[in-house]
Design a protein around this motif. Structure first.
Motif, PDB file in Angstrom:
ATOM      1  N   VAL A   9       0.827  -1.193   0.000  1.00 63.54           N
ATOM      2  CA  VAL A   9       0.000   0.000   0.000  1.00 63.54           C
ATOM      3  C   VAL A   9       0.868   1.252   0.000  1.00 63.54           C
ATOM      4  CG1 VAL A   9      -1.779   1.242   1.286  1.00 63.54           C
ATOM      5  CG2 VAL A   9      -1.746  -1.259   1.317  1.00 63.54           C
ATOM      6  N   PRO A  10       0.719   2.127  -0.976  1.00 67.72           N
ATOM      7  CA  PRO A  10       1.429   3.401  -0.913  1.00 67.72           C
ATOM      8  C   PRO A  10       1.044   4.128   0.386  1.00 67.72           C
ATOM      9  CG  PRO A  10       0.451   3.103  -3.076  1.00 67.72           C
ATOM     10  CD  PRO A  10      -0.094   2.013  -2.191  1.00 67.72           C
ATOM     11  N   LEU A  11       1.971   4.807   0.989  1.00 69.33           N
ATOM     12  CA  LEU A  11       1.820   5.528   2.254  1.00 69.33           C
ATOM     13  C   LEU A  11       1.807   4.601   3.465  1.00 69.33           C
ATOM     14  CD1 LEU A  11      -0.811   8.250   1.289  1.00 69.33           C
ATOM     15  CD2 LEU A  11       1.677   8.377   1.128  1.00 69.33           C
ATOM     16  N   ALA A  12       1.647   3.295   3.255  1.00 68.44           N
ATOM     17  CA  ALA A  12       1.735   2.295   4.329  1.00 68.44           C
ATOM     18  C   ALA A  12       2.408   1.059   3.737  1.00 68.44           C
ATOM     19  CB  ALA A  12       0.358   1.964   4.880  1.00 68.44           C
ATOM     20  N   PRO A  13       3.673   1.210   3.319  1.00 67.03           N
ATOM     21  CA  PRO A  13       4.321   0.176   2.507  1.00 67.03           C
ATOM     22  C   PRO A  13       4.555  -1.170   3.177  1.00 67.03           C
ATOM     23  CG  PRO A  13       5.885   1.889   3.115  1.00 67.03           C
ATOM     24  CD  PRO A  13       4.535   2.365   3.537  1.00 67.03           C
ATOM     25  N   SER A  14       4.459  -1.251   4.499  1.00 63.72           N
ATOM     26  CA  SER A  14       4.642  -2.566   5.115  1.00 63.72           C
ATOM     27  C   SER A  14       3.319  -3.328   5.220  1.00 63.72           C
ATOM     28  CB  SER A  14       5.314  -2.444   6.484  1.00 63.72           C
ATOM     29  OG  SER A  14       4.443  -1.896   7.433  1.00 63.72           O
ATOM     30  N   PHE A  15       2.249  -2.777   4.655  1.00 62.62           N
ATOM     31  CA  PHE A  15       0.944  -3.438   4.624  1.00 62.62           C
ATOM     32  C   PHE A  15       0.602  -3.807   3.187  1.00 62.62           C
ATOM     33  CE2 PHE A  15       0.736  -1.056   8.533  1.00 62.62           C
ATOM     34  CZ  PHE A  15       0.020  -1.884   9.391  1.00 62.62           C
ATOM     35  N   THR A  16      -0.158  -4.895   3.033  1.00 60.94           N
ATOM     36  CA  THR A  16      -0.728  -5.233   1.730  1.00 60.94           C
ATOM     37  C   THR A  16      -2.211  -4.870   1.763  1.00 60.94           C
ATOM     38  OG1 THR A  16      -1.352  -7.490   2.336  1.00 60.94           O
ATOM     39  CG2 THR A  16       0.885  -7.161   1.435  1.00 60.94           C
ATOM     40  N   PHE A  17      -2.796  -4.702   0.599  1.00 60.30           N
ATOM     41  CA  PHE A  17      -4.209  -4.356   0.540  1.00 60.30           C
ATOM     42  C   PHE A  17      -5.085  -5.420   1.183  1.00 60.30           C
ATOM     43  CE2 PHE A  17      -2.785  -1.447  -2.831  1.00 60.30           C
ATOM     44  CZ  PHE A  17      -3.334  -0.289  -2.331  1.00 60.30           C
ATOM     45  N   LYS A  18      -4.665  -6.688   1.114  1.00 57.74           N
ATOM     46  CA  LYS A  18      -5.440  -7.757   1.732  1.00 57.74           C
ATOM     47  C   LYS A  18      -5.598  -7.528   3.226  1.00 57.74           C
ATOM     48  CE  LYS A  18      -4.458 -11.595  -1.358  1.00 57.74           C
ATOM     49  NZ  LYS A  18      -3.883 -12.943  -1.450  1.00 57.74           N
ATOM     50  N   GLU A  19      -4.648  -6.844   3.831  1.00 60.07           N
ATOM     51  CA  GLU A  19      -4.716  -6.583   5.266  1.00 60.07           C
ATOM     52  C   GLU A  19      -5.684  -5.451   5.623  1.00 60.07           C
ATOM     53  OE1 GLU A  19      -0.759  -6.896   7.466  1.00 60.07           O
ATOM     54  OE2 GLU A  19      -0.117  -6.462   5.395  1.00 60.07           O
ATOM     55  N   LEU A  20      -6.112  -4.691   4.641  1.00 63.43           N
ATOM     56  CA  LEU A  20      -6.841  -3.460   4.932  1.00 63.43           C
ATOM     57  C   LEU A  20      -8.278  -3.418   4.428  1.00 63.43           C
ATOM     58  CD1 LEU A  20      -3.989  -0.900   4.202  1.00 63.43           C
ATOM     59  CD2 LEU A  20      -4.461  -2.202   6.292  1.00 63.43           C
ATOM     60  N   VAL A  21      -8.655  -4.341   3.550  1.00 60.48           N
ATOM     61  CA  VAL A  21     -10.015  -4.352   3.008  1.00 60.48           C
ATOM     62  C   VAL A  21     -10.628  -5.742   3.173  1.00 60.48           C
ATOM     63  CG1 VAL A  21      -9.540  -2.523   1.323  1.00 60.48           C
ATOM     64  CG2 VAL A  21      -9.290  -4.920   0.647  1.00 60.48           C
ATOM     65  N   PRO A  22     -11.972  -5.824   3.180  1.00 63.16           N
ATOM     66  CA  PRO A  22     -12.608  -7.133   3.261  1.00 63.16           C
ATOM     67  C   PRO A  22     -12.379  -7.936   1.980  1.00 63.16           C
ATOM     68  CG  PRO A  22     -14.260  -5.379   3.227  1.00 63.16           C
ATOM     69  CD  PRO A  22     -12.923  -4.729   3.195  1.00 63.16           C
ATOM     70  N   GLN A  23     -12.535  -9.231   2.102  1.00 67.30           N
ATOM     71  CA  GLN A  23     -12.274 -10.121   0.975  1.00 67.30           C
ATOM     72  C   GLN A  23     -13.116  -9.771  -0.245  1.00 67.30           C
ATOM     73  OE1 GLN A  23     -12.720 -14.277   1.916  1.00 67.30           O
ATOM     74  NE2 GLN A  23     -11.727 -14.914   0.027  1.00 67.30           N
ATOM     75  N   SER A  24     -14.384  -9.428  -0.057  1.00 69.11           N
ATOM     76  CA  SER A  24     -15.239  -9.124  -1.207  1.00 69.11           C
ATOM     77  C   SER A  24     -14.735  -7.910  -1.981  1.00 69.11           C
ATOM     78  CB  SER A  24     -16.684  -8.894  -0.761  1.00 69.11           C
ATOM     79  OG  SER A  24     -16.754  -7.778   0.115  1.00 69.11           O
TER      80      SER A  24
END
Length: 147
Positions: A9-24
């Motif tokens: 994730v830009p601005l939070a580079p140690s996170f992936t999008f999977k960690e921040l949004v629901p699966q759907s």
């Protein structure tokens, strides 16, 4: 063809999008996960990264590796989890669990050092996770609210 599923994730580079949004939501945008950055307030992402930098291992959502959490970051507008007008639905809030710190330890530190987290305007008390948000306040400082 979907691009690599662990895009950071830009601005939070140690996170992936999977960690921040629901699966759907992730599945809906899996062909272009970088589009998901538009779901978040940049101040929330910067703060999330700063919290991980300060406190170490931090979990938001864990659905992608078999966990039960998928609504601790962005929540769709029709999500029935949490408040009707939750800051999560605006991409301005995260619920975090830290490996080496309790939620109360993180709350205490943030409240004692607000200058280190200038975008945090509200945190939730009396819960076992650390909720923060970056809403536009009508108050000064960091407001602590209880469920």
């Amino acid at each position: 063809m979907a691009i690599h599923k662990s895009v950071n994730v830009p601005l939070a580079p140690s996170f992936t999008f999977k960690e921040l949004v629901p699966q759907s939501i992730y599945n809906l945008y899996s062909d272009d996960p970088l589009f998901l950055v538009h779901f978040f307030d940049p101040k929330a992402l910067r703060t999330l990264q700063k919290l991980r930098d300060k406190f170490g291992s931090c979990i938001v959502n864990n659905w992608s590796w078999g966990g039960a959490n998928q609504y601790r970051g962005y929540r769709p507008l029709d999500c029935t989890i949490g408040a009707k007008r939750s800051q999560h639905k605006l991409g301005k809030a995260f619920d975090c669990s830290f490996k080496n710190y309790t939620a109360q330890q993180v709350r205490d530190y943030v409240l004692a050092h607000p200058q280190e987290f200038p975008y945090i305007t509200a945190i939730e008390g009396q819960v076992s996770w650390f909720h923060f948000d970056v809403r536009t306040p009508t108050w000064t400082g960091i407001k602590v609210f209880n469920p």
